[in-house]
Every structure is written in C-alpha cells, then in structure tokens.
Design an enzyme around this catalytic site. Structure first.
Site, mmCIF file in Angstrom:
data_model
loop_
_atom_site.group_PDB
_atom_site.id
_atom_site.type_symbol
_atom_site.label_atom_id
_atom_site.label_comp_id
_atom_site.label_asym_id
_atom_site.label_seq_id
_atom_site.Cartn_x
_atom_site.Cartn_y
_atom_site.Cartn_z
ATOM 1 N N TYR A 109 -0.215 -4.529 11.312
ATOM 2 C CA TYR A 109 -0.142 -3.251 10.776
ATOM 3 C C TYR A 109 -0.096 -2.110 11.443
ATOM 4 C CZ TYR A 109 -3.323 -4.584 7.271
ATOM 5 O OH TYR A 109 -3.495 -6.040 6.021
ATOM 6 N N HIS B 67 0.544 -1.191 0.113
ATOM 7 C CA HIS B 67 0.322 0.226 -0.022
ATOM 8 C C HIS B 67 0.348 0.936 -0.276
ATOM 9 C CE1 HIS B 67 -3.839 -2.423 0.989
ATOM 10 N NE2 HIS B 67 -2.751 -3.064 1.500
#
Length: 551
Positions: free
Chosen positions: A382, A99
């Site tokens: 994350y 990402h």
C-alpha cells in the site's frame, strides 16, 4: 422513485461561487523566499497571467508565428506555447492499480465512549474529544473512469490526524476479504481486471479464480446479494476485515476488529436498478456524497469495536486471523466508542483526493497490526504503490502530512518539500535538536506473541468449515426479504452466464457444497441466460463462431 431521487442529487450537486479559493489546506500554502518580496503583485482580487517563472505575458492565447495570418509557421521561441503543451502532456500520474475510482471528503472523529481500558490511543483518551480526518471511498476493480455503482467491493479509507501521528484505516464494505494467503494477491487483482488479449472484462477468469480459491465464496455471497450494489457510499456499513491490536504501554493488548454502522441506514439496489442507474449517471455515488455534504446533510457512521482477549483467540469459534471469515457478534459483541462525520468537500480533487495516500503501515501508539497474514502483507504494497504514483516524498504532500514529524535520515528525492535545511542527515548528530521523551511510543505488544517454530512454505487448504458461513448467509437471505434469495440467484446468473461451460460447471459444484437447492437454482437460471444470449447473438449476427459464445 429512483429516477426522482437521482434528479434531485444532480440538481443540488454543485454551486460555484465567484470567489475562487486556491489554498491547498496546508499551513504553509503560500511560501515567500527569505527577505523582501521584490515582485510587483497584482491588486487584490486580480491576477496576472504568467509563465512558470512568474513573468507576466499579455496574450496567453496567441501564438508567435511568421506572418499575421492563420497559416503562418509557428516559432519554437514561443515559450508560453511550448510550456503549456509540455505541461498538459505530463499532468497525469499513474492511477491506483485497485481503488482507482474514488471520492473524498474531510470530517471529524468524535470519541463517544471511554475505552481507555483497551487502548492508549491518544485521540480516544477523552469522551467528547474530536480528531480531524480525511476519507476516500472507492470501488475496487474498475479503472478511474469506470462507473460508481457497478457490482464490486467498496473500499473505505480514513486518515486520522492525531496528536501522535497519522493513523490510517483501510477498510472494506464487506465483513470479509476474498483471500487469506498473501501470495494470491496478484492473481486476485488480475482476475478482476481486463483480459490481456481482448482488453475486456472476463467472467471466465473471474469465476475460474474463485473456483480455485473457494475460501472467497464467503465474500462472493455478499458481493452477489444486493449488498454488492449499494445505493451510494453513504448507505454502506464498513468493516476492518482484518484483526488489529489495541495496545497499552505496559505491553498488554487486546485483539480488535472495527465495524462502522451507517447512520443513514443501509440502502441497496437490485441488479436491474443498478443497471438503470449506471446508464443514467455513472458517477452517482461520487455525486451523491458531494451533494449531501454541500447542502449540509453530513453523513455519519457509528464506530464499534469487537474485542478479543488474547487467551480467547485460540478457542474462538472462528480463526480471528482469517480475513475470509466474519467474527460473529454473538461471540464478540459490538462495543461503541466513536462517531465519524464527514462535513467538508475538497477544494481541488487532484491535490486532495488523487494525491491522498493511505497505508496500513501508518500506525500510532495504541494501535498495531496482528499476526493476520493479510494485514501483515498489506504493510508493504500500500505504501509502495504510493511511492510509484506520487514519489518517495508523498508523505510530505499537505493532504498526507501529519501535524508533526522529525527524521533527519529521510532526505532529498524528487518533489522534496521539507528537507530540514542544514541539519546533518544522520542520527544522532552533533547539531540536531534535543530528543525528548514523548508521551508514549509505538508499543510492540509482547504477550501472546512469542514465536518458536520452523520456517515453512505454507498455503491454507479448503475445508468443510469454509462453507459454513456462506451457508449461514444463504439462510439469512431468506429472512431479509421474500426477494433476497431470488435476487442473489439472478445476480450470480447474470455474471456467471458470461463464463465458459467448464468454469460454470465447476462453480455449480462449489455452490452445491453450500446448499443443493441453491446450486440447482443457480444452474437453471444461468443456463437459461446462456441459451438466451446465444439465441439473441445468432439472431443479430447470423451464424457465429461458437468460440465467441459462452457455451
């Protein structure tokens, strides 16, 4: 038509104003030390050029040197020169491992329907209630400088600044994920990245990974349809992919998956349109989102929940904890409950978008994770990747900061902004504030969650059912338009033709488990492209070493 649309976007993207807003959006954007400010400030609308310590200098573009000429030797005592050079060599932070390329925007969530019978989420407790949010949309596999519109998955992250803390949603453009076994995460990432030897994207590695992890075929069916190349972020539906829980203070809960339907309508590109667009504007999706918000054409999504009763989970036609499977709407209908509208662009990309940090572990009362193994493993990395990128105190950055938080044990560390002064750094303590009862705590739903069993080293196995949803989607493509199945075959062949022969043959065998005609069509189209690539390469470069060709 596409070229005209692109030109309009480019021409309407950015209009700069004379007034420069240097605020970062935080409530304490300007900090004044205790006592009066003795420093003489420039008049309103003007600035001094200063060193980092605030010392004004008169000629920031000059350099101290011996001799008043171009070839004079520079002096180490030129503090301004040394400082600006040092800063520019340190101003980059690590990009996200996945990402990396993304766009961001502020917006609002509006509760449109009452679902308080399912969840105690405070920001959903009244129809018409609005909650501010920040969003970041991204591709997945490419680097920060990669093109927006390449064939890739899309990530959609939302940070809701609720009255009971920040709730982060980390969702996907496809309705399902590529894997269901957490230990496969590193291989999944590496197979989509650059080859460790050539530093080139490697189609052999990509297809070889999925040949050995066929549960991902359901995702590949979407990726290699035209859904894998959306026109831009605004025209994409969004899916939670994982199963979460709506919870109540009583301990009761419902399993839930979230779906966001774009109010702009879904718009996709064919492979050839995608190739053209990437060549014309590699940043098109970023530009399109920014331009739309800049001119007041605010994109929005209607938010739905698919509710699963705990007692129905075990008898569900689809394992609700399998992230590679889509929950059928016929069994779990979409229940509307909100609307997301993006209505403000960031003022500074680095401060607000690059430093934004989303993590599945950002939960609030009324929302919790389920036993889905992929959402379970997402709880850790994350947040950890943000600690690596931004430092241990990344939650204190203005873009990541909740309205309120208090924890005296979280102290010190690099780039600490809020260190709670002279309060003791343990809890409970003699000098801290009175701890009062909040409206509700984060609940741990107990029902349906009492586990008794042996510790096992488990890996899921491929079964015939893994090919059911891919087969259904192949049949659905025929109903989506006369070209959709043909586009899928062409899209697969364009990628698979870059893989070596052994990997190609394994892929054909997997497609044959979905549909025999599909496998034959993919094989014929792919081998035809392989032959063309070899003939073109030989014509251009002469006799080549066969190892460099996808034979």
């Amino acid at each position: 038509m596409l070229c005209t649309y692109l030109l309009c976007i480019i021409l309407t993207t950015v209009h700069l104003t004379n007034a420069i807003d240097t605020s970062d959006g935080s409530p304490d954007a300007f900090f004044t030390p205790a006592g009066s400010n003795p420093q003489k400030l420039p008049p309103p609308g003007a600035d001094y050029y200063t060193l980092p310590n605030g010392c004004p200098i008169d000629n920031p573009l000059g350099t101290l040197r011996l001799g008043n000429q171009l070839n004079g030797n520079l002096l180490l005592q030129d503090i301004n020169l040394i400082d600006v050079l040092t800063h520019i060599t340190h101003e980059r932070i690590p990009e996200r491992i996945v990402h990396a390329k993304g766009a961001g925007a502020y917006g609002v969530f509006e509760t449109t329907h009452d679902i308080s019978n399912y969840t105690s989420l405070a920001f959903l407790n009244q129809v018409g209630k609005t909650t501010p949010l920040f969003s970041r949309f991204s591709t997945v596999a490419g680097e920060k400088g990669s093109a927006d519109n390449v064939r890739d998955a899309r990530g959609f992250a939302f940070k809701f600044y609720t009255e009971e803390g920040n709730l982060d949603w980390l969702f996907f453009g496809a309705p399902m994920f590529q894997i269901r076994d957490p230990a496969k995460f590193p291989s999944l990432v590496h197979a989509q990245k650059r080859d460790p030897s050539s530093n080139l994207k490697n189609e052999t590695a990509f297809w070889d990974f999925f040949n050995h992890n066929a549960e991902g075929l359901n995702f590949l069916m979407r990726l290699f349809s035209d859904q894998g190349t959306p026109l831009s972020y605004r025209y994409t539906d969004i899916h939670s992919i994982n199963t979460y829980k709506f919870t109540q203070p009583t301990g009761e809960f419902k399993y839930v998956r979230i779906v966001l339907k774009t109010d702009q309508g879904v718009r996709n590109l064919t492979h050839d349109q995608m190739t053209t667009l990437v060549g014309m504007d590699a940043d098109f999706s970023t530009r399109d989102l920014y331009a739309a918000i800049d001119k007041g054409d605010y994109p929005s999504w209607t938010v739905y929940a698919q509710i699963i009763n705990p007692e129905d989970a075990e008898s569900s036609p689809v394992n609700i904890f399998d992230a590679t499977r889509e929950l059928p709407e016929s069994d779990f209908p979409l229940i509307p409950f909100g609307k997301i509208t993006l209505n403000r662009n960031p003022k500074n990309y680095f401060t607000e978008v690059e430093q934004s940090a989303f993590q599945v572990a950002n939960l609030v009362p009324g929302w919790d994770v389920s036993a889905d193994p992929i959402v379970q493993v997402r709880l850790f990395p994350y947040g950890d990747t943000q600690r690596y990128r931004l430092g241990i105190n990344f939650p204190q950055l203005p873009i990541n900061r909740p309205f309120y938080s208090y924890n005296p044990t979280r102290r010190d560390g690099a780039n600490n902004i809020i260190n709670l002064g002279n309060l003791p750094n343990y809890f409970p303590n003699y000098n801290g504030p009175q701890i009062v009862q909040p409206a509700q705590y984060r609940q741990t739903a107990e029902q349906h969650m009492r586990w008794i069993g042996n510790v096992t080293n488990f890996q899921s196995q491929i079964t015939d059912s893994d090919f059911d949803q891919p087969r259904d989607y192949w049949n659905q493509l025929a109903d989506m338009g006369p070209d959709q199945q043909g586009n899928f075959i062409y899209n697969v062949a364009s990628s698979l033709s870059g893989a070596n022969k052994g990997v190609r043959q394994e892929t054909y065998a997997l497609f044959r488990k979905i549909n025999g005609d599909l496998a034959s069509a993919v094989q014929n189209r792919t081998e035809g492209l392989v032959l063309k690539k070899c003939q073109a390469a030989k014509a251009m470069y002469g006799q080549m070493d066969n190892s460099s060709l996808p034979m």
